[in-house]
Design a protein around this motif. Structure first.
Motif, PDB file in Angstrom:
ATOM      1  N   SER A 219      -9.563 -31.560 -10.127  1.00  0.00           N
ATOM      2  CA  SER A 219      -9.807 -30.132 -10.344  1.00  0.00           C
ATOM      3  C   SER A 219      -9.761 -29.362  -9.014  1.00  0.00           C
ATOM      4  O   SER A 219      -9.188 -28.262  -8.926  1.00  0.00           O
ATOM      5  CB  SER A 219     -11.182 -30.029 -11.015  1.00  0.00           C
ATOM      6  OG  SER A 219     -11.556 -28.729 -11.216  1.00  0.00           O
ATOM      7  N   GLY A 220     -10.339 -29.950  -7.975  1.00  0.00           N
ATOM      8  CA  GLY A 220     -10.318 -29.310  -6.654  1.00  0.00           C
ATOM      9  C   GLY A 220      -8.939 -29.375  -6.014  1.00  0.00           C
ATOM     10  O   GLY A 220      -8.542 -28.456  -5.272  1.00  0.00           O
ATOM     11  N   ASP A 221      -8.206 -30.449  -6.280  1.00  0.00           N
ATOM     12  CA  ASP A 221      -6.845 -30.563  -5.723  1.00  0.00           C
ATOM     13  C   ASP A 221      -5.970 -29.417  -6.239  1.00  0.00           C
ATOM     14  O   ASP A 221      -5.171 -28.844  -5.495  1.00  0.00           O
ATOM     15  CB  ASP A 221      -6.219 -31.919  -6.101  1.00  0.00           C
ATOM     16  CG  ASP A 221      -7.073 -33.095  -5.648  1.00  0.00           C
ATOM     17  OD1 ASP A 221      -7.786 -32.963  -4.647  1.00  0.00           O
ATOM     18  OD2 ASP A 221      -7.019 -34.153  -6.308  1.00  0.00           O
ATOM     19  N   THR A 222      -6.143 -29.069  -7.507  1.00  0.00           N
ATOM     20  CA  THR A 222      -5.346 -27.950  -8.047  1.00  0.00           C
ATOM     21  C   THR A 222      -5.785 -26.631  -7.404  1.00  0.00           C
ATOM     22  O   THR A 222      -4.949 -25.773  -7.127  1.00  0.00           O
ATOM     23  CB  THR A 222      -5.438 -27.822  -9.587  1.00  0.00           C
ATOM     24  OG1 THR A 222      -6.749 -27.451  -9.951  1.00  0.00           O
ATOM     25  CG2 THR A 222      -5.055 -29.095 -10.295  1.00  0.00           C
ATOM     26  N   LEU A 223      -7.084 -26.471  -7.156  1.00  0.00           N
ATOM     27  CA  LEU A 223      -7.557 -25.230  -6.510  1.00  0.00           C
ATOM     28  C   LEU A 223      -6.910 -25.075  -5.127  1.00  0.00           C
ATOM     29  O   LEU A 223      -6.498 -23.973  -4.746  1.00  0.00           O
ATOM     30  CB  LEU A 223      -9.089 -25.234  -6.386  1.00  0.00           C
ATOM     31  CG  LEU A 223      -9.672 -24.006  -5.678  1.00  0.00           C
ATOM     32  CD1 LEU A 223      -9.437 -22.731  -6.502  1.00  0.00           C
ATOM     33  CD2 LEU A 223     -11.169 -24.181  -5.398  1.00  0.00           C
ATOM     34  N   VAL A 245      -9.973 -18.735  -6.762  1.00  0.00           N
ATOM     35  CA  VAL A 245     -11.121 -19.276  -7.510  1.00  0.00           C
ATOM     36  C   VAL A 245     -11.249 -18.579  -8.868  1.00  0.00           C
ATOM     37  O   VAL A 245     -11.618 -19.213  -9.872  1.00  0.00           O
ATOM     38  CB  VAL A 245     -12.466 -19.219  -6.731  1.00  0.00           C
ATOM     39  CG1 VAL A 245     -12.404 -20.033  -5.448  1.00  0.00           C
ATOM     40  CG2 VAL A 245     -12.918 -17.820  -6.443  1.00  0.00           C
ATOM     41  N   PHE A 246     -10.909 -17.297  -8.913  1.00  0.00           N
ATOM     42  CA  PHE A 246     -11.023 -16.558 -10.185  1.00  0.00           C
ATOM     43  C   PHE A 246     -10.053 -17.134 -11.225  1.00  0.00           C
ATOM     44  O   PHE A 246     -10.435 -17.455 -12.351  1.00  0.00           O
ATOM     45  CB  PHE A 246     -10.755 -15.069  -9.949  1.00  0.00           C
ATOM     46  CG  PHE A 246     -10.915 -14.230 -11.177  1.00  0.00           C
ATOM     47  CD1 PHE A 246     -12.179 -13.774 -11.565  1.00  0.00           C
ATOM     48  CD2 PHE A 246      -9.824 -13.899 -11.967  1.00  0.00           C
ATOM     49  CE1 PHE A 246     -12.340 -13.002 -12.712  1.00  0.00           C
ATOM     50  CE2 PHE A 246      -9.982 -13.127 -13.115  1.00  0.00           C
ATOM     51  CZ  PHE A 246     -11.237 -12.684 -13.488  1.00  0.00           C
ATOM     52  N   LEU A 247      -8.775 -17.295 -10.839  1.00  0.00           N
ATOM     53  CA  LEU A 247      -7.774 -17.796 -11.795  1.00  0.00           C
ATOM     54  C   LEU A 247      -8.027 -19.258 -12.175  1.00  0.00           C
ATOM     55  O   LEU A 247      -7.855 -19.657 -13.330  1.00  0.00           O
ATOM     56  CB  LEU A 247      -6.367 -17.648 -11.209  1.00  0.00           C
ATOM     57  CG  LEU A 247      -5.790 -16.239 -11.260  1.00  0.00           C
ATOM     58  CD1 LEU A 247      -4.508 -16.167 -10.447  1.00  0.00           C
ATOM     59  CD2 LEU A 247      -5.519 -15.798 -12.688  1.00  0.00           C
TER      60      LEU A 247
END
Ligand code: NAX
Ligand code: ADP
Ligand code: MG
Length: 282
Positions: A219-223, A245-247
């Motif tokens: 999940s963080g890798d995609t962010l 972070v919003f999207l």
């Protein structure tokens, strides 16, 4: 501590730029993602795909040799440059000058990778996003933080943050220490969590999207890929992090009625980016 400002759709629409009908891939930015090691090439795949699916024109991914075929087959749109070493990164050499470089997801902390990161930081002048093992390596070599350019974006989860700033005894102490860290090194810290906060010197922002479905591997890798994409497209770092972070959170809010919390995976973040953008465009 100042009250955090909320990152809402209205706040995002103050600076969000819809795509220009006359744009082309050369104007949409070129990002480099330095990521992956043996067994963690998935981190490179997720960050790179998220970067492309957030509007970046060109993405080049730098991986150890073992990642070459995995990337070329799983995301044909991404260009790939490989390290000379098979299983982890040892010498970062880029045959191009991109708008932004993200480094860290899945790279591990081998001594050779630590040395490669130091050499890279010593000579690099390109805007950076630092995540995961790049943060863990910097936490162990704090003097190298002096080498990161002003306005570099750091995206630690709580454990990575603790490695960087030390333990805290209360929420307010965590914020105080992160503000001090951001001021000392002139960096923007995306304090990932539920919810995520952004610390830009003494300014604190709190995200309003996202839910527990995001508590899943990658999940963080995609962010990282999403924020990197917005920097490549010309957003200033302080706006790229808010939009990112919003999207990222919005994808989970959109998907939740279909996936529930449990079956949502990081690839669903990428899959729902289109709908998240459409919510901004409407
Ligand atoms: N498919 C892949 O290739 C993946 C690769 N990954 C990479 O694997 C490496 C290790 O990353 P990890 O983050 O798993 O390992 P870390 O050791 O950095 O973090 C895990 C620790 O942090 C704690 N933690 C994490 N989020 C927390 C939260 N929100 N609140 C409190 N504690 C929290 C956990 O309890 C655990 O103790 C990184 O390089 C990462 O990028 C991961 O992103 C997972 C997926
Ligand atoms: N309960 C939750 N509610 C909202 N967001 C969450 C929750 N748990 C995790 N997240 C988000 O998911 C992401 C996890 O990042 P990270 O731990 O780096 O994952 P990984 O390293 O596996 O890719 C962060 O953006 C974080 O804010
Ligand atoms: Mg992570």
């Amino acid at each position: 501590m100042k009250d955090p400002l909320l990152i809402t759709k209205n706040e995002i629409l103050r600076f969000y730029k819809p795509v220009n009908p006359h744009t082309h891939k050369g104007l949409q930015g070129h990002a480099v993602i330095i990521a992956g090691s043996y067994g963690k090439i998935g981190a490179a795949v997720l960050a790179s795909k998220a970067c492309l699916k957030s509007g970046c024109g060109l993405v080049t991914t730098f991986v150890p040799k073992c990642g070459y075929q995995i990337l070329q087959i799983s995301i044909p749109e991404v260009m790939v440059v490989t390290d000379e070493n098979a299983n982890f990164i040892t010498n970062i050499h880029l045959p191009l000058i991109p708008q932004v470089i993200a480094i860290g997801p899945g790279i591990g902390q081998e001594l050779g990778t630590q040395k490669a990161l130091f050499e890279f930081l010593r000579t690099n002048r390109i805007p950076l996003v630092l995540d995961a093992d790049a943060l863990n390596i910097l936490a162990q070599n704090q003097s190298w933080l002096e080498l990161v350019p002003e306005n570099t974006i750091l995206t630690p989860h709580p454990k990575e943050l603790e490695r960087l700033i030390g333990k805290w005894n209360s929420e307010s102490e965590k914020f105080q220490k992160t503000v001090a860290f951001s001021e000392k090194y002139k960096v923007i810290v995306v304090m990932k969590g539920a919810p995520t906060h952004i610390i830009n010197k003494n300014e604190i922002y709190k995200n309003t999207t996202g839910n527990a479905a995001l508590a899943t591997a990658g999940s963080g890798d995609t962010l990282t890929g999403i924020i990197t994409s917005f920097l490549a497209q010309g957003y200033e770092p302080k706006y790229a992090v808010k939009l990112g972070v919003f999207l990222h959170g919005l994808t989970a809010d959109i998907a939740l009625p279909q996936t529930g919390y449990q079956s949502f995976i990081a690839s669903d973040i990428i899959e729902n980016l289109g709908k998240a953008f459409l919510e901004l465009d409407n």
